[in-house]
Design an enzyme around this catalytic site. Structure first.
Site, PDB file in Angstrom:
ATOM      1  N   LYS A 176      31.930  46.885  33.136  1.00 32.42           N
ATOM      2  CA  LYS A 176      33.429  46.556  33.026  1.00 32.42           C
ATOM      3  C   LYS A 176      33.527  45.221  32.803  1.00 32.42           C
ATOM      4  O   LYS A 176      32.954  44.118  33.548  1.00 32.42           O
ATOM      5  CB  LYS A 176      33.962  46.880  34.428  1.00 32.42           C
ATOM      6  N   THR A 210      46.024  42.855  40.384  1.00 32.07           N
ATOM      7  CA  THR A 210      44.856  43.397  39.930  1.00 32.07           C
ATOM      8  C   THR A 210      44.082  43.744  41.139  1.00 32.07           C
ATOM      9  O   THR A 210      42.890  44.182  40.929  1.00 32.07           O
ATOM     10  CB  THR A 210      43.839  42.293  39.220  1.00 32.07           C
ATOM     11  N   GLY A 212      42.313  46.074  43.575  1.00 32.97           N
ATOM     12  CA  GLY A 212      42.197  47.452  43.528  1.00 32.97           C
ATOM     13  C   GLY A 212      41.634  48.179  42.076  1.00 32.97           C
ATOM     14  O   GLY A 212      41.787  49.368  41.933  1.00 32.97           O
ATOM     15  N   THR A 213      41.623  47.249  41.064  1.00 30.54           N
ATOM     16  CA  THR A 213      41.490  47.703  39.740  1.00 30.54           C
ATOM     17  C   THR A 213      40.217  48.713  39.653  1.00 30.54           C
ATOM     18  O   THR A 213      40.071  49.780  38.985  1.00 30.54           O
ATOM     19  CB  THR A 213      41.443  46.674  38.838  1.00 30.54           C
ATOM     20  N   GLY A 214      38.919  48.099  40.305  1.00 31.16           N
ATOM     21  CA  GLY A 214      37.824  48.872  40.201  1.00 31.16           C
ATOM     22  C   GLY A 214      37.972  50.071  41.099  1.00 31.16           C
ATOM     23  O   GLY A 214      37.335  51.182  40.495  1.00 31.16           O
ATOM     24  N   CYS A 215      38.211  50.256  42.085  1.00 24.38           N
ATOM     25  CA  CYS A 215      38.484  51.464  42.970  1.00 24.38           C
ATOM     26  C   CYS A 215      39.304  52.467  42.190  1.00 24.38           C
ATOM     27  O   CYS A 215      39.049  53.595  42.022  1.00 24.38           O
ATOM     28  CB  CYS A 215      39.204  51.190  44.282  1.00 24.38           C
TER      29      CYS A 215
END
Length: 269
Positions: A176, A210, A212-215
Site C-alpha cells: 500500500k 484518514t 482507519g484506512t488500512g483496517c
C-alpha cells in the site's frame, strides 16, 4: 432460505469508532457481508491518539473465534493488530482447526509516529507462522520498511521492495502506497506464487480524515473475497470502495485530529 456471506474480524477495538474492529464492522457491512468480531484488545482512543490499551486474555480471544466459527462459520477472516507471540500462536492454532477459504492479514506493526505497536519477537512469528496461512497480507509503507529492510520514501522505492518481500512467508502481498507524498499513488498486488503483479493507481486525496484506512481496506478485501471475487478483482473493488469513502469523508469534520473515512457514503450521501 437465503444465506449471508460471512466475515470474521480478529482485531483490537477503537472506542472512537474510526479504526480497528469498529472500522472493520462498518467496511464489511458496507461491502455486503455479515460481520462478526473477535476482539484482541480494548483501546481508549479518538481522532487525536491512543489513551490506553488493555489486551484481552488469550483464552478469551480464542473462545470468541471458536464461538463464531463453530456456529456461524466464515467465508473469510480478516486479522488486524496482534500484539504478542502468545496471541499470534493461539490464533494460528485455532484457524488451523477450521476450513476458512480466505484469510486477510493486515500486519499492523508501527504507528504513524514510528513507534512499534507489537513486540519485536512477534514480527518473526508473524512471518513464520501466520503469513503462510494468509491469502494476502496488506502492509503499508512503514510495515514494508520493517519487512524488507528498505527505506520507502517514493513510489520507486516501493517497486524496488518487491523482490525483497518475496521471502517473508506470504504468497500474495498488497503493497500500500497511501502514506507516500505524491499526487498519484499506486498500490501493488504481488502474486509471488505465479510471478504476477497488478498495479492500482489512484489520485491522492488531500484530507486529514484518514484514520482507519488500512483496517477498512483489508476488511473490504476480505468481504469481496467472501463474495468469490478473484484476488485481483477483490483488491480492485476494495480500493475503489475505500477511495470513495476517503473522498466523501473529506467534506466532513469530526474530532480534532484525523477523522474516520465515510464508510457508508453510498447510502448517506
Amino acid at each position: 432460505m437465503k444465506t449471508y456471506k460471512r466475515v470474521l474480524s480478529i482485531a483490537g477495538s477503537d472506542s472512537g469508532g474510526g479504526a480497528g474492529i469498529q472500522a472493520d464492522l462498518k467496511a464489511i457491512s458496507a461491502c455486503g457481508c455479515f460481520a462478526m468480531t473477535a476482539i484482541t484488545a480494548v483501546t481508549a482512543q479518538n481522532t487525536v491518539g491512543v489513551k490506553a490499551i488493555e489486551p484481552l486474555p488469550v483464552h478469551v480471544i480464542e473462545a470468541q473465534i471458536r464461538a463464531c466459527l463453530d456456529d456461524i462459520g466464515a467465508d473469510a477472516v480478516k486479522i488486524g493488530m496482534l500484539h504478542s507471540v502468545d496471541v499470534i500462536r493461539a490464533i494460528v492454532k485455532v484457524l488451523q482447526d477450521y476450513p476458512v477459504k480466505h484469510i486477510v492479514v493486515d500486519p499492523v506493526m508501527v504507528a504513524t509516529s514510528g513507534d512499534l505497536l507489537v513486540q519485536r519477537e512477534a514480527i518473526a512469528v508473524l512471518q513464520q507462522e501466520l503469513f503462510p496461512l494468509a491469502s494476502v497480507i496488506t502492509p503499508n509503507t512503514f510495515e514494508i520498511e520493517i519487512l524488507s529492510g528498505m527505506k520507502i520514501n517514493t513510489q520507486e522505492d516501493l517497486y524496488a521492495s518487491i523482490p525483497k518481500m518475496k521471502n517473508i512467508g506470504a504468497s500474495n502481498i498488497l503493497l500500500k502506497a497511501g502514506h507516500l507524498e505524491c499526487e498519484e499513488i499506486t498500490d501493488v498486488l504481488v502474486d509471488y506464487k505465479n510471478d504476477r503483479e497488478y498495479r492500482y493507481t489512484m489520485k491522492k486525496i488531500n484530507t486529514v480524515n484518514t484514520h482507519g484506512t488500512g483496517c477498512s481496506l483489508s476488511s473490504a478485501v476480505a468481504a469481496y473475497l467472501a463474495h468469490d471475487y478473484s484476488m485481483e478483482e477483490a483488491v480492485q473493488a476494495a480500493i475503489n470502495y475505500l477511495h470513495g469513502a476517503i473522498e466523501a469523508a473529506a467534506n466532513y469534520r469530526i474530532g480534532h485530529g484525523h477523522g474516520a473515512v465515510h464508510h457508508f457514503y453510498k447510502w448517506w450521501e
